[in-house]
Design an enzyme around this catalytic site. Structure first.
Site, PDB file in Angstrom:
ATOM      1  N   HIS A 140       0.839  -1.498   0.043  1.00  8.73           N
ATOM      2  CA  HIS A 140      -0.356   0.028  -0.158  1.00  8.73           C
ATOM      3  C   HIS A 140       0.652   1.280   0.157  1.00  8.73           C
ATOM      4  CE1 HIS A 140       0.376   1.148   3.996  1.00  8.73           C
ATOM      5  NE2 HIS A 140       0.555  -0.403   4.233  1.00  8.73           N
ATOM      6  N   CYS A 170       2.502  -4.812   7.232  1.00  8.83           N
ATOM      7  CA  CYS A 170       2.609  -4.992   5.733  1.00  8.83           C
ATOM      8  C   CYS A 170       3.248  -4.302   4.741  1.00  8.83           C
ATOM      9  CB  CYS A 170       1.540  -3.635   5.550  1.00  8.83           C
ATOM     10  SG  CYS A 170      -0.202  -4.787   5.530  1.00  8.83           S
TER      11      CYS A 170
END
Length: 540
Positions: A432, A451
């Protein structure tokens, strides 16, 4: 170990008689030969009974052998396989694991059908062991580190021995190791490092805390000599930190993922002083890791090397896009795991649904102190309705019974930035954007909750969309401009591989190294060493 070619001097399983003296006897004593065959088959059945796959294999062929006998095919199988076992060290596999001296002794001493039956099954057992090891690795990844979630594709053992029996032995055995260019290059680098160790390594360590342009003295000479030995600097007699030495330091820094400034500071000197033995260990670990992922990676795939802090799009083995990344912080509950999955879609203007672990561990204590904390997050009930904080006593809740969810609506300050790339998985890991752009300028980039944050997420999206949109940038920006959450499916889902390589080669075949940021490769090496992998020549 020298290779001994084995010629069987008794009977084969087609009842052909191999010695002239026995021929005459066999014409008179067929019953004795039949008894020998029966004894052989009984020995095979008994030896194979301890292994379900081998028992099924031999049962299906009426307990006839594939290794024994003096027919040309059996001899080729024996000698080809024994030659391969003699070279297991080339793959970084421990020769003692296959105990070839023991099987050679069994072959020499096999005089009776019973002995021949036992060595028949032992060769098949060794074949299955070697095939599993060289094709899929000798370690179970999750047993080394629980965050190595790698699902190794193990070949069916019964199919393996059946295919071997039906194939040319040499062709079959050559096809077992990984066929990737990376594996071949790592094998070559292994050989070169071993030769370097035998020749004394890279020489003395470099003392000092910082060396830079214009410096001179013994530390500079030691740095010069070590970089010459490493191949970063042509041979020179200069005793000063000149432009040539600065350029060599820059090249070293580039090949080791360091800040490229041409100054040999503390971090650069630390990496320069890493011994050749430890670098060889990293290569051996990388070879084992390459065996874990010995399958098609996808004509187009995404390759995220955690230690390199990069994410790449690879098309037909060519890197077509690369960006810096931030990975999970080096805490037990924030490290990024290793696994492979398939990217299915991206979300433009994403909401951030706060993972429960973050919600209860980080935000609940803040809410208990001040109900108006983290105002950028909406608190919602089980029906998705926004909760009025003033009506909630957060002190009554614990991590276990906290009944709410938390969400950050789309915005430029959203924790996920303006786009996220989804490969749905049980670990809740994805790629992301991020508003925290300052982290990408740092040399070591381990800061996230697990992440993978991307430095150039828009360009990453354009590259992915280029296969399905005439104007990928215009398409993306139009979705972005709505300010609303938009899911965009990838018409051709893309495999994603989150890997951990402290040793790897680049597109030009140059060997590069990275820091063992989570200490995982050290644990993999320790596990390999326990299995018998060793470095015989140990020098600096």
């Amino acid at each position: 170990m020298g290779m001994m070619f084995v010629h069987w001097r008794f009977f084969d399983l087609n009842l052909r008689i191999l010695a002239p003296a026995i021929v005459a006897v066999s014409l008179i004593l067929p019953t004795a030969i039949a008894a020998q065959v029966t004894a052989f088959r009984q020995a095979v059945a008994e030896a194979a009974a301890r292994d379900d796959d081998l028992a099924a294999f031999y049962r299906d062929r009426n307990f006839e052998g594939i290794w024994t006998g003096s027919d040309e095919q059996a001899q080729e199988r024996r000698n080809t396989f024994l030659t391969v076992l003699d070279g297991t060290d080339a793959h970084g596999l421990p020769p003692e694991r296959y105990n070839t001296s023991n099987v050679m002794a069994m072959l020499r001493e096999a005089r009776t059908p019973e002995q021949q039956g036992k060595v028949e099954v032992e060769l098949s057992r060794l074949l299955l062991q070697y095939a599993r090891d060289v094709q899929s690795g000798i370690l179970v990844p999750g047993n080394v580190d629980e965050l190595i979630k790698r699902e190794v594709a193990y070949r069916d053992r019964l199919e393996t021995i059946e295919e071997f029996a039906a194939a040319n032995a040499g062709t079959f055995l050559r096809a077992l190791p990984p066929s990737s260019p990376e594996y071949s290059r790592l094998m070559r680098e292994k050989i070169e490092l071993e030769a370097g160790l035998l020749n004394g390594g890279w020489g003395p360590r470099v003392n000092g805390r910082k060396l830079e342009l214009g410096d001179s003295g013994q530390a500079v000479v030691a740095l010069r000599n070590r970089l010459i030995s490493m191949g970063y600097l042509p041979r020179t007699a200069s005793q000063t930190y000149d432009e040539a030495l600065e350029m060599a330091v820059r090249k070293f820094q580039e090949m080791h993922g360091l800040e490229v400034d041409g100054t040999a500071g503390e971090g650069t000197l630390e990496q320069i002083n890493v011994s050749m033995e430890r670098r060889l260990q990293s290569v051996l670990v990388a070879m084992e890791r390459e065996r874990w992922i010995n399958h098609e990676k996808g004509d187009r795939h995404i390759w995220v090397n955690l230690t390199d802090f990069t994410a790449r799009i690879v098309d037909n083995d060519v890197v077509t896009f690369q960006t810096r990344s931030v990975i999970g912080a080096n805490d037990a509950d924030r490290q990024s795991p290793e696994f492979s999955d398939v990217m299915e879609f991206m979300v433009i203007n994403p909401s951030w649904y706060v993972p429960r672990s973050i919600m209860t561990k980080e935000y609940l204590p803040q809410l208990q102190r001040n109900p108006n904390a983290v105002r950028h997050l909406e608190i919602t009930d089980r029906r998705g309705r926004v909760v009025n904080r003033a009506n909630v006593d957060f002190t009554q809740f614990t991590r276990r019974n906290f009944p709410f969810s938390m969400r950050q609506p789309p915005s430029r300050s959203n924790a996920l930035g303006l786009v996220k790339f989804m490969f749905p998985n049980q670990y809740n890991i994805y790629l992301h954007d991020t508003p925290a752009k300052n982290l990408f300028s740092r040399e070591t980039r381990a800061y996230s909750h697990g992440c993978i944050r991307l430095n150039d997420p828009f360009d990453f999206a354009y590259e992915l969309l280029a296969l399905q949109e005439v104007d990928p940038e215009g398409f993306f920006q139009a979705k972005l401009g709505t300010g609303r959450e938009n899911r965009v499916d990838l018409e051709q889902p893309v495999p994603v591989h989150l890997v951990y390589r402290t040793a790897f080669t680049d597109a030009l075949g140059n060997l590069q190294f990275r820091r063992d940021v989570y200490g995982r490769d050290a644990r993999v090496w320790q596990a390999l060493a326990r299995e018998g992998v060793a470095i015989s020549a140990v020098q600096g």
